[in-house]
Design an enzyme around this catalytic site. Structure first.
Site, PDB file in Angstrom:
ATOM      1  N   GLY A 280       2.236  -2.855  -7.787  1.00 15.48           N
ATOM      2  CA  GLY A 280       1.233  -2.579  -6.769  1.00 15.48           C
ATOM      3  C   GLY A 280       0.066  -3.522  -6.925  1.00 15.48           C
TER       4      GLY A 280
ATOM      5  N   ILE B 293       4.383  -3.485  -1.955  1.00 16.19           N
ATOM      6  CA  ILE B 293       5.266  -2.951  -0.922  1.00 16.19           C
ATOM      7  C   ILE B 293       4.785  -3.266   0.487  1.00 16.19           C
ATOM      8  CG2 ILE B 293       4.166  -0.679  -0.722  1.00 16.19           C
ATOM      9  CD1 ILE B 293       7.002   0.534  -0.593  1.00 16.19           C
TER      10      ILE B 293
ATOM     11  N   THR C 109       8.948  -0.654  -6.138  1.00 14.40           N
ATOM     12  CA  THR C 109       9.199  -0.455  -7.565  1.00 14.40           C
ATOM     13  C   THR C 109       9.898   0.868  -7.847  1.00 14.40           C
ATOM     14  OG1 THR C 109       7.234  -1.755  -8.065  1.00 14.40           O
ATOM     15  CG2 THR C 109       8.102  -0.375  -9.827  1.00 14.40           C
TER      16      THR C 109
ATOM     17  N   CYS D  36      -2.441  -0.567 -12.064  1.00 14.39           N
ATOM     18  CA  CYS D  36      -3.895  -0.567 -11.875  1.00 14.39           C
ATOM     19  C   CYS D  36      -4.304   0.161 -10.598  1.00 14.39           C
ATOM     20  CB  CYS D  36      -4.401  -2.002 -11.829  1.00 14.39           C
ATOM     21  SG  CYS D  36      -4.029  -2.964 -13.300  1.00 14.39           S
TER      22      CYS D  36
ATOM     23  N   ASP E 197      -2.189   4.685  -6.123  1.00 17.69           N
ATOM     24  CA  ASP E 197      -2.492   5.753  -5.154  1.00 17.69           C
ATOM     25  C   ASP E 197      -2.471   7.093  -5.888  1.00 17.69           C
ATOM     26  OD1 ASP E 197      -2.587   7.584  -3.084  1.00 17.69           O
ATOM     27  OD2 ASP E 197      -1.230   6.457  -1.793  1.00 17.69           O
TER      28      ASP E 197
END
Length: 281
Positions: free
Chosen positions: A99, A123, A158, A177, A180
């Site tokens: 991410g 994504i 992922t 890091c 969400d």
């Protein structure tokens, strides 16, 4: 009176006007997208059937190995194994930012870990394009110094396809890091740290490899700590060792979310976990 151009048209016009030989740094306003994407949706992603089928040569052109098959003789029809050999790299990807957002961590880690190939996984389509264009511009602007050749970004989910890209024990570092938080209980299954996903991280990480986590949401921090500490393949790193790791300071300050938290004087919760050796059995 005719209507003005849509945002998509403005994006396309700006990209088409760019000089590929001397690209300028991308501007976020031309890559806007929703903040989050549903990881359970079908995003029409492309992914290799196995790590051996992945072609990394376009992502790390500065690390492509000399073709061992090119001996000047006519070649027979290439199989998937010979194709993989013909586009192999001099080293493997070993650091992953899950991410990666707009690529702040990737760019900061590039000079810190010059001997490691670092990959951002994202994504969202437009955000992935932004990071790829950012890396392309940085490489062009630093050609003489040969910088930023060791970072790349690809679009991937992922939660679904991590083992399709990486072999067992291939990675040395995984960064998670400001993920969400998925505050609602019914959304917790979408959190990027879970008992199931931790097993996939353990599969891809070599013994001694480290999972780096950071968030500004205390309840999510507690969730990640609980699930990683509860997994038999991980042990939490001591505060002293954590403070001595230069990647931690970069993780705190160089990600876009980290900078936003800094501006708002918000908290940052950090936890590192080491991949332990597998039992003898």
């Amino acid at each position: 009176m005719g209507r003005g151009k849509t945002k998509a048209q403005k994006r396309a016009d700006w990209r088409n006007s760019r000089d590929e030989n001397n690209p300028e740094m991308p501007r976020k306003k031309f890559y806007r997208q929703r903040a989050h994407a549903n990881p359970f949706s079908d995003h029409h992603l492309s992914y290799p059937a196995s790590p051996d089928d992945m072609d990394w040569s376009t992502y790390y052109p500065g690390f492509v190995a000399q073709n061992p098959l090119d001996n000047g003789e006519p070649q027979k029809t290439e199989t998937s194994s010979t194709l993989a050999a013909s586009r192999s790299l001099t080293k493997d990807v070993e650091v992953v930012d899950i991410g990666c957002g707009f690529g702040g961590l990737l760019v900061a880690l590039a000079p810190l870990l010059p001997d490691s190939l670092i990959l951002g996984l994202e994504i969202r389509v437009q955000v992935t394009h932004f990071v790829q264009d950012r890396i392309r511009a940085l490489r062009a602007q630093n050609q003489e110094k040969n910088l930023y050749q060791n970072i790349a970004c690809l679009r991937a989910n992922t939660m679904k396809f991590l083992p399709n890209f990486f072999r067992k024990g291939q990675l040395s570092k995984i960064f998670i890091c400001f993920p969400d938080p998925h505050f609602k209980v019914r959304k917790h299954k979408a959190r990027i740290v879970s008992s199931t996903l931790n097993s996939e991280y353990a599969y891809a990480l070599r013994p001694g490899g480290i999972v780096y986590t950071i968030t500004d949401v205390e309840s999510l921090h507690q969730w990640m700590v609980e699930h990683l500490e509860g997994h038999p393949s991980f042990e939490r790193i001591s505060p002293e060792e954590e403070a001595a790791d230069p990647c931690v300071e970069v993780m705190k300050k160089e990600t876009e979310e980290g900078k936003k938290v800094e501006r708002n004087s918000g908290p940052k919760f950090v936890a590192l976990f080491r991949r332990v050796e597998d039992p003898p059995w």
